[in-house]
Design an enzyme around this catalytic site. Structure first.
Site, short mmCIF file in Angstrom:
data_model
loop_
_atom_site.label_atom_id
_atom_site.label_comp_id
_atom_site.label_asym_id
_atom_site.label_seq_id
_atom_site.Cartn_x
_atom_site.Cartn_y
_atom_site.Cartn_z
CB THR A 156 32.21 36.25 37.81
OG1 THR A 156 32.87 37.00 38.82
CG2 THR A 156 30.92 35.66 38.35
CE LYS A 216 36.94 36.50 36.25
NZ LYS A 216 37.52 37.85 36.33
CD GLU A 228 49.08 36.88 21.47
OE1 GLU A 228 48.61 37.95 21.05
OE2 GLU A 228 50.29 36.61 21.43
CG ASN A 284 36.37 38.11 31.18
OD1 ASN A 284 36.63 37.83 30.02
ND2 ASN A 284 36.15 39.35 31.58
CB ALA A 336 52.58 37.96 41.02
N GLY A 337 48.92 37.60 40.90
CA GLY A 337 47.87 36.59 40.80
C GLY A 337 47.14 36.71 39.46
CE LYS A 344 51.84 34.18 43.58
NZ LYS A 344 50.82 34.21 44.66
CE1 TYR A 378 33.40 46.40 40.74
CE2 TYR A 378 31.60 47.33 42.03
CZ TYR A 378 32.10 46.34 41.21
OH TYR A 378 31.30 45.29 40.86
#
Ligand code: ATR
Length: 277
Positions: free
Chosen positions: A61, A65, A77, A86, A127-128, A155, A215
């Site tokens: 985490t 990553k 892939e 992750n 777009a991150g 981006k 969340y």
């Protein structure tokens, strides 16, 4: 006993040990799963030490990553295209890197929320890294169209261009969005700042699923905004549980049920009325 960890910095808040303990109990798998705090510049060393102690796999985490992607000796892939990892699996000298976040999102939308994506019009905001990880699994559902929108439009264009071979994906700026969408996914970090991306309200139509990857105990401001404009809102708790189930499957070859784990996490978050989800 086969040992697994979740590695991050900070890590004390992670719900993964509890989720995987429940999966293990439910499926009769014998394993240990702990939290591992790695120094900010010591990810690879921490992983190698854990492998030396017999570790079989790890969840990764924030903020590691990208380090995990670099450390893997083989990538799935979906991890290669996500540019981030992750989930790690250790087999002898091999470090397999996977990314189960996007599959977790899709499983939560399709199976738990019951919203099929084939032929649908999807809006993906951001777009991150979160967006990048979601793109291939979303496109594999064969939506009619996936529009990628970002505050910094260039981006979004750059990212969309990398995925056009996988499906019908187009980039847009918020101000240029037109028409309604069946599903609107918030993969921006705006909710962390209690902010809502500058969405035209016409993106929402009756029955639109507005999905926030975040969340918490309360609905995010994006979910509140979407609900005010007629959408059904869902937070990212199900994605959290489903990405864990996907990792568990990679490690153990057994697919755990997710409903009870989801319900118990929701209770802990302090919103027992999970009727909407
Ligand atoms: P992550 O790894 O969580 O995706 P990131 O790589 O830092 O995080 O990307 C954050 C994304 O959220 C970006 O797409 C960012 O938009 P910009 O590229 O224009 O910076 C988006 N974002 C963050 N705050 C936002 C806000 N208040 N409104 C709209 N988009 C926002």
């Amino acid at each position: 006993m086969d040992a697994y960890v979740v590695i991050g910095n900070p890590i004390a808040h992670s719900k993964s040990p509890e989720i995987h303990a429940q999966f293990a109990a439910q499926t009769g798998q014998v394993l240990s799963y702990e939290r591992l705090l790695a120094p900010l510049h010591g990810f690879a060393d921490s992983v190698r030490t854990f492998i030396g102690q017999g570790g079989r796999g790890a969840n990764v985490t924030l903020p590691f990553k990208l380090d995990a992607h670099a450390l893997a000796t083989r990538l799935t892939e979906r991890a290669r295209l996500a540019g981030a990892v992750n989930t790690l699996r250790f087999d002898g000298a091999e470090i397999l890197g996977d990314n189960t976040d996007g599959a977790g999102l899709v499983a939560d939308i399709v199976h738990n929320a019951g919203v099929a994506l084939q032929g649908k019009r999807i809006l993906l905001m951001g777009a991150g890294g979160a967006s990048r990880g979601a793109l291939l699994p979303l496109l594999e559902q064969r939506p009619g169209e996936l529009v990628l929108v970002n505050r910094t439009a260039a981006k979004a264009q750059e990212l969309a261009a990398q995925f056009t071979v996988y499906g019908n994906v187009a980039a847009a700026a918020y101000a240029d969005l037109s028409g309604g969408f069946d599903v609107v996914v918030n993969a921006t970090s705006a909710s962390l700042d209690a902010d809502v991306p500058p969405l035209p309200v016409a993106v929402f139509q009756p029955g639109t699923l507005a999905y926030d990857m975040m969340y918490g105990a309360q609905d995010t401001v994006f979910m509140q905004f979407a609900q005010r404009h007629g959408a059904l809102a869902r937070d990212g708790l199900g994605m959290l549980v489903e990405q864990a189930a996907e990792a568990f499957f990679l490690w153990r070859g057994v697919r755990p049920r997710t409903d009870e784990v989801f319900a118990s996490l929701r209770r802990q978050l302090g919103r027992p009325d999970a009727a909407r989800t």
